[in-house]
Design a protein around this motif. Structure first.
Motif, PDB file in Angstrom:
ATOM      1  N   UNK A 183      10.268   6.138  -3.554  1.00 25.66           N
ATOM      2  CA  UNK A 183       9.284   5.627  -2.615  1.00 25.66           C
ATOM      3  C   UNK A 183       8.526   6.804  -2.031  1.00 25.66           C
ATOM      4  N   UNK A 184       7.205   6.653  -1.888  1.00 31.71           N
ATOM      5  CA  UNK A 184       6.440   7.724  -1.241  1.00 31.71           C
ATOM      6  C   UNK A 184       6.271   7.453   0.253  1.00 31.71           C
ATOM      7  N   UNK A 185       7.127   6.575   0.797  1.00 35.81           N
ATOM      8  CA  UNK A 185       7.211   6.367   2.245  1.00 35.81           C
ATOM      9  C   UNK A 185       8.405   7.165   2.743  1.00 35.81           C
ATOM     10  N   UNK A 186       8.151   8.126   3.615  1.00 34.20           N
ATOM     11  CA  UNK A 186       9.225   9.027   4.046  1.00 34.20           C
ATOM     12  C   UNK A 186       9.284   9.072   5.568  1.00 34.20           C
ATOM     13  N   UNK A 187      10.473   9.386   6.064  1.00 33.86           N
ATOM     14  CA  UNK A 187      10.652   9.511   7.505  1.00 33.86           C
ATOM     15  C   UNK A 187      10.426  10.957   7.922  1.00 33.86           C
ATOM     16  N   UNK A 239       6.892   7.979  10.506  1.00 42.95           N
ATOM     17  CA  UNK A 239       7.013   7.566   9.112  1.00 42.95           C
ATOM     18  C   UNK A 239       5.637   7.648   8.461  1.00 42.95           C
ATOM     19  N   UNK A 240       5.600   8.124   7.232  1.00 41.53           N
ATOM     20  CA  UNK A 240       4.324   8.339   6.575  1.00 41.53           C
ATOM     21  C   UNK A 240       4.366   7.849   5.135  1.00 41.53           C
ATOM     22  N   UNK A 241       3.257   7.288   4.682  1.00 45.13           N
ATOM     23  CA  UNK A 241       3.048   6.952   3.275  1.00 45.13           C
ATOM     24  C   UNK A 241       1.826   7.716   2.807  1.00 45.13           C
ATOM     25  N   UNK A 283       0.829  -1.204   0.000  1.00 45.50           N
ATOM     26  CA  UNK A 283       0.000   0.000   0.000  1.00 45.50           C
ATOM     27  C   UNK A 283       0.868   1.260   0.000  1.00 45.50           C
ATOM     28  N   UNK A 284       1.691   1.339  -1.018  1.00 50.31           N
ATOM     29  CA  UNK A 284       2.624   2.445  -1.207  1.00 50.31           C
ATOM     30  C   UNK A 284       2.778   2.688  -2.704  1.00 50.31           C
ATOM     31  N   UNK A 285       3.559   3.686  -3.051  1.00 49.17           N
ATOM     32  CA  UNK A 285       3.993   3.889  -4.436  1.00 49.17           C
ATOM     33  C   UNK A 285       5.509   3.858  -4.470  1.00 49.17           C
ATOM     34  N   UNK A 286       6.073   2.918  -5.225  1.00 49.99           N
ATOM     35  CA  UNK A 286       7.518   2.835  -5.371  1.00 49.99           C
ATOM     36  C   UNK A 286       7.862   2.527  -6.819  1.00 49.99           C
ATOM     37  N   UNK A 287       9.063   2.900  -7.212  1.00 47.74           N
ATOM     38  CA  UNK A 287       9.564   2.631  -8.556  1.00 47.74           C
ATOM     39  C   UNK A 287      10.960   2.047  -8.423  1.00 47.74           C
TER      40      UNK A 287
END
Length: 454
Positions: free
Chosen positions: A362-366, A386-388, A319-323
């Motif tokens: 990644x749209x998961x950031x600290x 941490x947030x997505x 449940x994230x966006x990553x490339x």
């Protein structure tokens, strides 16, 4: 897309001698409206009915691992009411973002990476309206309400008995929902002028049978659907079909969409080189359930991406966006791997973990706003700070320039179609455009890009 494709799909299925639930379909070709084509990509979105899925709608019977179970079963598997409530609110936000960005860019269709109805699949017909039509086709969705969705199934879609068949059947009454089989493909021709076209092959596959853990006795995803479609023979049939589809030498580029990652967004759960709990012991890398030859299905799928020089593989599930790029030889193997799985609930624990150089976005950031690379909840640590972010993506094509790129948009980020939060060019297999006459393309359907005034 014109409604004539519904009749054509029905004829394709009636003409098929296959009666197996895993029968595959090649859709009639599709012609884009002009040299610019944008395809929106979203996954893991159907959350508005998620709470009802474990309460009001939980009235079906599903044998799991061969043991019959009655009403109340979904609730015993999923008690994610708070997640579904948050996810439902986010689902509406992503729909608004998709409308805003597609309204500026002009989108032609929506590619869906699966998990269409939380928590247990299509467990009530009311969910077509509540989770899909009301959200994406309301009067305020002046652009995206016109678009057809091309769909795959995720693990949540296979829980309720009959959920997958109901989703397939729905497409024959509503042309905006395209899923004629559990796996299928089509070719889109994007006009470049003078009778030449950029040829784009799109394969939509069912990755649920490839996941080892889903075959364990009494596991929640070892359902009637899994037992009917997940044999080694059927895995071989699907992978053989995909191999044949990717053999098409005319395609300038190819897109493969499945629900589960190959090169994963999460560093400890799914994906290439991951220590995958799907094997049940938490220590062994899962390369996929066996095919007829004893080969590993996910490993074979990964090798196909390389061998056929697929431009991009897209999935949901996390449940994230990553490339990401090829983990070992990105200069040789140009396939891009994109997770688009935060169409509603966004979960930072799906994207945190050890640093992986081949994950480029990644749209998961600290707390510093940088990509999360430390252990997080669900692994060994805590997710504090941490947030997505809920998100969707667009695949952008320019036939005259023989160019394609991936663009990612987050709810908290850019709403400017020309300034995405992240973009990456995609590599064509070759640049020789297809030459087609209008007569050759006359039997196919047509894409028409939406606009705010559509």
């Amino acid at each position: 897309m014109t409604s004539s494709i519904v009749l054509q799909l029905a004829l394709v299925l009636l003409a098929s001698a296959a009666v197996c639930v895993q029968a595959q379909v090649i859709l009639p070709s599709i012609v884009a409206a002009d040299e610019i084509m944008n395809l929106a990509v979203i996954g893991d979105w159907g959350r508005l009915g998620g709470e009802l899925s474990v309460t009001t709608y939980d009235t079906w019977t599903s044998p799991v691992g061969g043991t019959p179970t009655g009403p109340g079963y979904c609730k015993t598997l999923f008690e994610d009411i708070e997640v579904d409530a948050q996810g439902g609110a986010n689902q509406i936000k992503v729909a608004g973002l998709m409308q805003e960005v597609c309204g500026k860019a002009g989108c032609s269709a929506i590619l869906n990476t699966g998990d269409n109805f939380y928590e247990c699949g299509l467990d009530n017909p009311a969910r077509w309206k509540n989770d899909w039509a009301d959200v994406y086709q309301g009067d305020n969705m002046t652009c995206i309400r016109h678009l057809s969705w091309f769909n795959v199934i995720g693990n949540h879609d296979i829980v309720a008995t009959g959920s997958v068949d109901a989703q397939i059947d729905y497409g024959f009454t509503n042309p905006k929902w395209v899923m004629p089989a559990r796996y299928y493909g089509t070719t889109v021709y994007v006009p470049a002028g003078n009778g030449k076209y950029l040829s784009v092959g799109i394969a939509m596959i069912n990755t649920n049978p490839f996941i080892t853990k889903y075959h364990k006795a009494n596991y929640k995803y070892n359902t009637v659907e899994m037992q009917a479609t997940g044999t080694p023979e059927q895995n071989s049939a699907q992978l053989d079909w995909l191999e044949s589809f990717l053999d098409n030498k005319e395609h300038n580029m190819q897109i493969v969409i499945g629900h589960h990652p190959i090169v994963g967004s999460s560093s400890t759960v799914y994906g290439y080189g991951s220590v995958n709990a799907s094997n049940g012991d938490g220590t062994t890398v899962d390369n996929g359930w066996e095919d007829m030859a004893g080969g590993k299905s996910m490993e074979r799928l990964f090798n196909m991406m390389r061998d056929h020089r697929v431009s991009i593989y897209m999935n949901g599930h996390d449940h994230v966006a990553t490339v990401a790029v090829d983990p070992e030889a990105p200069e040789t193997h140009k396939t891009v791997y994109m997770t688009s799985g935060s169409g509603s609930f966004a979960d930072p624990s799906d994207g945190c973990g050890q640093a992986r150089d081949f994950v480029k976005y990644s749209n998961v950031v600290d707390t510093n706003g940088t990509k999360c690379t430390f252990s997080c909840a669900g692994n060994t640590g805590d997710c504090s700070g941490v947030e997505a972010f809920p998100s969707f993506a667009i695949l952008k094509f320019n036939a005259k320039k023989k160019y394609a790129q991936l663009a990612v948009y987050n709810v908290n980020g850019s709403h400017d179609d020309e300034k995405p939060d992240f973009y990456m060019p995609l590599t064509l297999k070759h640049t020789k455009l297809a030459v087609k006459t209008l007569h050759e393309l006359s039997s196919g359907s047509k894409f028409k890009a939406c606009s705010p005034m559509a």
